[in-house]
Design an enzyme around this catalytic site. Sequence first.
Site, PDB file in Angstrom:
ATOM      1  N   SER A  96      -9.783  -0.528   7.285  1.00 44.32           N
ATOM      2  CA  SER A  96      -9.183  -0.320   5.962  1.00 44.32           C
ATOM      3  C   SER A  96      -8.510  -1.534   5.349  1.00 44.32           C
ATOM      4  CB  SER A  96      -8.176   0.828   6.023  1.00 44.32           C
ATOM      5  OG  SER A  96      -8.852   2.063   6.051  1.00 44.32           O
ATOM      6  N   SER A 115      -9.548   1.927   3.158  1.00 42.34           N
ATOM      7  CA  SER A 115      -8.638   2.695   2.334  1.00 42.34           C
ATOM      8  C   SER A 115      -7.645   1.842   1.551  1.00 42.34           C
ATOM      9  CB  SER A 115      -7.866   3.689   3.196  1.00 42.34           C
ATOM     10  OG  SER A 115      -7.018   3.019   4.103  1.00 42.34           O
ATOM     11  N   LYS A 118       0.865  -1.182   0.000  1.00 42.95           N
ATOM     12  CA  LYS A 118       0.000   0.000   0.000  1.00 42.95           C
ATOM     13  C   LYS A 118       0.897   1.226   0.000  1.00 42.95           C
ATOM     14  CE  LYS A 118      -3.807   1.970   2.812  1.00 42.95           C
ATOM     15  NZ  LYS A 118      -4.584   1.813   4.073  1.00 42.95           N
TER      16      LYS A 118
END
Lengths: 480, 487
Positions: free
Chosen positions: B175, B151, B76
């Site tokens: 997330s 997210s 990420k």
Amino acid sequence: MQYETVIGLEVHLQLATRSKIFSGSPTAFGAEPNTQASAVDLAMPGMLPVLNEQAVRFAVMFGLGIGAEIGRRSVFDRKNYFYPDLPKGYQISQFADPIVGRGTFEIQLEDGSTREIGITRAHLEEDAGKSLHEDFHGQSGIDLNRAGTPLLEIVTEPDLRSAEEAVAYLKALHSLVTYLEISDGNMAEGSMRCDINISLRPKGSETLGTRAEIKNVNSFRFVEKAIQHEIERQSDILEDGGKVVQETRLYDADRNETRPMRSKEVANDYRYFPEPDLLPVVLDEAFIEDLRATLPELPREKRERFVSQYGLGEYDAGVLAASRALANYFEAVASDAGDAKIAANWVQVELLGRLNRDEKDIEDCPVPAAHLAQLIQRILDDSISGKIAKQVFESMWNGEGDADTIIAAKGLKQVSDSGELEAMVDGVIADNPGQVEQYRAADEGKRKKLVGFFVGQVMKVSRGQANPQMVNKLLAEKLG
Amino acid sequence: MHDQTVAQLARGLREKRFSSVELTQHLLDRIQQLDANYNSFISVTGEQALSDARRADSQLGNGEGGPLTGIPIAHKDIFCTEGVRTSCGSRMLDNFVPPYNATVVSQLAAAGTVSLGKTNMDEFAMGSSNENSYYGAAKNPWNTSLVPGGSSGGSAAAVAAGLVPAATGTDTGGSIRQPAAFCGITGLKPTYGRVSRLGIVAYASSLDQAGPMARTAEDCALLLNAMAGHDAGDSTSTVREVPDYSADLERPLEGLRIGLPKEYFGDGLDAATGQCIQAALRELESLGASLVEVALPNSALTIPTYYIIAPAEASTNLSRYDGVRYGHRCADPVDLHDLYTRTREEGFGDEVKRRILVGTYALSAGYYDAYYKKAQQARRLIRDDFLACFEDVDIIAGPTTPGPAFGIGEKSNDPVAMYLEDVYTLAVNLAGLPGMSLPAGFVNDRPVGLQLIGRHFDEARLLNVGHRFQQATDWHTRKPEIAGGAA
């Protein structure tokens, strides 16, 4: 109206850790800008603080040194404000739960009297960087070398009543922290910076007046001047029937005045909240007791010992005990010389006087304690007079060797040989028949005064080296 | 190769059926061909990946390396990567190239993984749909008109689309778990303190935690083995020993007591999603577990508590983005105030600004006691609810989300509707517990996630339950039809 001055001080003390409080960067002063700033100090994304244990130890040592409560569980908080030299946009500090709680601190005034000053708290925090406003073509430069340097903020109760007391407090604080070796106490390099809260109230009143805060004063002399100026400013306002405004002011040393800071420079809501990146600092009894065991004899204890062990006066003992290095020097001289009172006198008058004249610290003293002790021994064994000793001291100061070397090289040894002295005395008597006649005609009282002339002449002939006691004795005999 | 799990790929590499370079190249090709459809990557680091793969191959050739040697992954874009732009999905950090690796990145590299690049995400991890990315929304491989969740939406989409077998994510309020649920993959948020936060761009420091996202619980265990551990650089990371998370995967579920919080099966839950969850629970029951109804009476406090604490911490964590040292800086500032305001006005997106405002307000003088302090008290109550449940049950189970993935644009103008997406995941972060989402069925061809919540530091139990469930079900093996038809 008569006003009473009420002063509280906040001192920001730089702790003498080798690395910063939350990063491994070195804390040394004076490096090229931004060469001592790591990713943590620059607040790069993802960087986290890690507490320097040494800073915690130093803070606890301070707390123990003033007999304060030690926070068994202290908490770091974020103090939020924007400023270019504050890289994270918050300062990690302590708010509700500081590491050092209430304590007291004794100060000694010039007249030898002492007063207890209340310490409200002392907490750990990180220093900010520096903004540099010159040489950047209208922009400002940021130096983050200082960012993250550990500070202990020490806050007093409003217990100080004059500039003299404030300075005495700062000197005593300086003495304590250098004894503890938790700070170098170097004010010129910003190791001890002071915010002054000051207000006036009618004498006899118990309620506090409105205070002004004077920020970032960084020498004893400026503290004294800033307070004196502020007392004058506030009393003028009050005399004219005005009101003192609660505000933050800056002391301008060049103009010797304080002026209000622009409101933009004063953040008002710091939005404190517990720093989630650090755990609370939990101290157990063993940690605290281990540190207590390492504490050296502190200035107050030393002063009291000097009074009881050496029979020194309170004030003299206080002067000698003010610095750990000076106290050690004095004790070394006293022990080698074998006479503490004379040693105290020499250290305090001659040595300190000379150090002050050359603006040197005791650490830089060119005369080793052993040499001064030897000099005192030569006074005590009548090898030299006190007057010659001062001359020898000056030579030692200039690096000409130890006392015996200088005395021998310059032929300064006191003349105690009775034959040699007798010849000198005879010569002086022969050369001054008028004075001899006057002396012999005088009564006992006048003779005491007149004999000084002959002593002086003999000393002159002997270039100061004649043993004064023997000269006196010989003159008394010869003049009849 | 792109259909295989990490465990299968590891066997293939070890048995020399393919090399790490071949595998890496294959996935890089797929990313190049397909990712225009998903926008799951912000940066692809092909050269570095191939060089790392060559090194892995030589290790494997010498019979060295571990179970992750030569396995391609993606990070990420919130994990700092040395020499590789780390944007955090924000214009603010569009130009930011860290000179250091996050601890998680270093650990996974040391374990031999090969990073293909950095995945898309909601800006500063604030969002539940990946629509708040400066680099555009990532899309759900099951249906590109749907959000992949957020997210960590890019990581979830990339795994679901077969662009990478596993990826890292971070989870502050759901997330990892919510995008795992929306994309039909497995995602684990470890206990707070289990994985180092050092080098992860901070959103809400007391809630942020990194974890693995992959197809299976078994793969998550392999990744967690490399990610977990004490880090002297993160004071909140635990010194507690790291177990071998792969060791207990096969443990039978007989005697396992599963708590079902009645608050998680109420009105807010989409009916069809609820049916999938019920079926999954019956499956667990058939594997030997017993189901027990439990109560989390303070559940109603979860959303307001989270939306005070997280923005409060975020508001100060994001103060460092001031245009002075790195990141976006507005052009020609006239003075300091202008530098600050225009830099932040231009550099941050709307949701980030919204949370900074909320957080600043909650911490302000006069409001602190009413909001932040109150929220901390509520947080304690929420945690205590869970601890009370764990007196009676071993794990807690329920839906990961109230419903399956929603359409892109469907909730982006309604922040509160978006916040409600995380109603079942937020409390786990507030309580610091480990939580996992497993594929558990479909509603209208949209994946549904089953959430398992464990005791503090009981990740091994969650992985065990997940693995047994996946041995008995095939939801995690289902794959979306890939547009463009690359095989």
